[in-house]
Design a protein around this motif. Sequence first.
Motif, short mmCIF file in Angstrom:
data_model
loop_
_atom_site.label_atom_id
_atom_site.label_comp_id
_atom_site.label_asym_id
_atom_site.label_seq_id
_atom_site.Cartn_x
_atom_site.Cartn_y
_atom_site.Cartn_z
N VAL A 1 -8.14 -22.11 17.73
CA VAL A 1 -9.42 -22.82 17.67
C VAL A 1 -10.53 -21.92 18.22
O VAL A 1 -11.63 -21.85 17.64
CB VAL A 1 -9.34 -24.13 18.46
CG1 VAL A 1 -10.73 -24.69 18.77
CG2 VAL A 1 -8.52 -25.16 17.69
N LYS A 2 -10.26 -21.25 19.33
CA LYS A 2 -11.28 -20.36 19.92
C LYS A 2 -11.68 -19.25 18.95
O LYS A 2 -12.83 -18.78 18.97
CB LYS A 2 -10.73 -19.74 21.21
CG LYS A 2 -10.67 -20.69 22.40
CD LYS A 2 -10.11 -19.96 23.62
CE LYS A 2 -10.07 -20.88 24.83
NZ LYS A 2 -9.47 -20.19 26.03
N ALA A 3 -10.75 -18.81 18.10
CA ALA A 3 -11.04 -17.77 17.11
C ALA A 3 -11.75 -18.35 15.88
O ALA A 3 -12.05 -17.61 14.95
CB ALA A 3 -9.75 -17.07 16.71
N TYR A 4 -11.97 -19.66 15.89
CA TYR A 4 -12.62 -20.39 14.79
C TYR A 4 -11.73 -20.46 13.54
O TYR A 4 -12.23 -20.49 12.41
CB TYR A 4 -14.00 -19.81 14.46
CG TYR A 4 -15.02 -20.15 15.53
CD1 TYR A 4 -15.76 -21.34 15.46
CD2 TYR A 4 -15.22 -19.31 16.62
CE1 TYR A 4 -16.67 -21.68 16.46
CE2 TYR A 4 -16.13 -19.63 17.62
CZ TYR A 4 -16.86 -20.82 17.53
OH TYR A 4 -17.75 -21.16 18.52
N ALA A 5 -10.42 -20.53 13.77
CA ALA A 5 -9.54 -20.93 12.68
C ALA A 5 -9.88 -22.37 12.33
O ALA A 5 -10.19 -23.18 13.21
CB ALA A 5 -8.08 -20.82 13.11
N THR A 6 -9.83 -22.71 11.06
CA THR A 6 -10.22 -24.06 10.66
C THR A 6 -9.06 -25.04 10.81
O THR A 6 -7.89 -24.64 10.96
CB THR A 6 -10.69 -24.09 9.20
OG1 THR A 6 -9.57 -23.80 8.34
CG2 THR A 6 -11.81 -23.08 8.96
N LEU A 7 -9.40 -26.31 10.74
CA LEU A 7 -8.39 -27.37 10.81
C LEU A 7 -7.33 -27.16 9.74
O LEU A 7 -6.12 -27.21 10.01
CB LEU A 7 -9.07 -28.73 10.64
CG LEU A 7 -8.16 -29.95 10.50
CD1 LEU A 7 -7.37 -30.19 11.78
CD2 LEU A 7 -8.96 -31.19 10.13
N GLY A 8 -7.77 -26.94 8.50
CA GLY A 8 -6.82 -26.78 7.40
C GLY A 8 -5.92 -25.57 7.57
O GLY A 8 -4.72 -25.62 7.26
N GLU A 9 -6.47 -24.49 8.09
CA GLU A 9 -5.67 -23.27 8.28
C GLU A 9 -4.58 -23.49 9.33
O GLU A 9 -3.43 -23.04 9.15
CB GLU A 9 -6.57 -22.11 8.69
CG GLU A 9 -7.48 -21.63 7.56
CD GLU A 9 -8.59 -20.69 8.03
OE1 GLU A 9 -9.15 -19.98 7.18
OE2 GLU A 9 -8.90 -20.69 9.25
N ILE A 10 -4.93 -24.18 10.41
CA ILE A 10 -3.93 -24.44 11.46
C ILE A 10 -2.88 -25.42 10.96
O ILE A 10 -1.67 -25.24 11.16
CB ILE A 10 -4.63 -24.96 12.73
CG1 ILE A 10 -5.56 -23.89 13.31
CG2 ILE A 10 -3.60 -25.38 13.78
CD1 ILE A 10 -6.45 -24.37 14.43
N MET A 11 -3.33 -26.47 10.27
CA MET A 11 -2.38 -27.45 9.74
C MET A 11 -1.48 -26.83 8.68
O MET A 11 -0.31 -27.22 8.54
CB MET A 11 -3.14 -28.63 9.17
CG MET A 11 -3.81 -29.51 10.22
SD MET A 11 -2.62 -30.40 11.27
CE MET A 11 -2.05 -31.67 10.14
N ASN A 12 -1.97 -25.87 7.93
CA ASN A 12 -1.13 -25.21 6.93
C ASN A 12 0.00 -24.42 7.57
O ASN A 12 1.08 -24.28 6.97
CB ASN A 12 -1.98 -24.30 6.05
CG ASN A 12 -2.74 -25.08 4.99
OD1 ASN A 12 -2.39 -26.21 4.66
ND2 ASN A 12 -3.81 -24.48 4.47
#
Length: 556
Positions: A530-541
Amino acid sequence: MTDREKIAKEKERWENSILKPGIEKFPLRDADFTTVSHFPIQMLYSPTDLENFDYLRDLGFPGEYPYTRGVQPSMYRGKLWTIRQFSGFGTPEETNERYKYILEQGGTGLSVAFDLPTLMGLDSDDPLSFGEVGKCGVAVSSLADMETLFNDIPLGKVSTSMTINSPAAVIWAMYIVAAEKQGATRQQLRGTLQNDILKEYIAQKEYVFPPRPSLRLVTDTIEFGTNELPQWNTISISGYHIREAGATAVQELAFTLSDGFTYVADAIERGVSVDQFAPRLSFFFNAHNDLFEEIAKYRAARRIWARMMKEQFGAQKERALCLRFHTQTAGCSLTAQQPMNNIIRVAIQCLAAILGGTNSLHANSMDETLALPTAEAVTISLRTQQILANESGVSHTIDPLAGSYFIESLTNQVEQQALKYIERIQAMGGMVAAIENGYPQREIQDSAYKYQQALEKGSKIIVGVNDFVTDEYPPIEILKIDQKVSAVQQDKLKKLRQERDDAAVQQTLNTLRNVAQGTENTMPYIIEAVKAYATLGEIMNVFRDVFGVYEEPAIF
């Protein structure tokens, strides 16, 4: 002859010499005198309906085991329930303005509604999000959106509830990081994460992963919150959506508590002390139209939870035995016909929650069956709670209906029937096994069907729907979400991806994938992504790749 026998004899005399002639003169109404859960309601209640009732064992005093009368010694004489308004729509900027309005109007806590793509762990620019961005709540796809959502709102001072389940760990990580960037510490943060994935399989159906890995993520948040955020309720075990799906009050209570017992057992197996994490568990119940049955449900809930936590799970700290709960009035009870009637319904439902000892309350708006609420409708809902708190007198004394022969009898009935459900589920091997077998789903389907039959036959009356009907409705203002919201959110995501450090994002996602494949707690690694600004969809994927995606079998 005992006092009970004397009363029974006198009641029989009254029925024959007073009641019977009275009925002959004024015949009884042809109505269905039952609760929504189908409990028959007697014409009169007396001490004969409370066999073996023990004041100290079954009722006790407020703030003492078994907490039937409330978890706080002084209840509303000391501190009123938290007045929350569930809200969120369109862009984070628009919702931020609504939050500031609610706080200015006297709201004491915020409750975030997310749009469907966010609830399903999708970014606003995902093809599957088309047509739904910002419609049923606010669109949040990244830390940048979370920062905007709470811009100029001090998260170290405001209590925030977030209705999010499958992506709960990710959204919570965004909130934590946004708060820390404001200067707040984790120890200061107060609020609640709904995070109740089991009820998604039972009722609301906004699941992503299979039940068992989903349960792992919930336990990760419980463990992390216990260690890092001592004031945060890491899960709000939710009966609300179970009731909205068509469950009775008894089923709502039984299935919700069974979900709660599952989370407790899983956290204990993880090695977390029950006396450490259980005080931060909270509940979320529905307030439906049947005033007295709802009051009985809340009182029975506290009693069952306290006894089970003590006797089955070995909890010793008082706070670990206390069932604290938020209430929301019943969205499923609101009608599109004669929508102004919903103001009255909501007031009655709020009254039930207050008389039942709720710790936090949201009043639905009159127009929510038609659209997201307007600012005017939200204000009326807020004023409903404020009038009840300050003008009605219901907050002056603790558990004012305690000792009522009817209420105590109904509380006992609700408790007994709920325990039968709980025992049945435990015999199946617990709630996960019951869900996989389709048991709670079938029970809710049957109850919803029976209730619909009662409405169609007219044995249950909904004013303006199946009786007291009119063909003319006064127009009311409807909030419409601008179609441009989707484009705005997509543009923001495009800019975010251009400006962030993609190498750092991929590194955090790869690390998270390795952790998800093992048994380590995922929360610290989600926070880094999250701190690196990964998106919600990217993390959930990442989790989709590791855990797979759940498809519910057909339930008949």
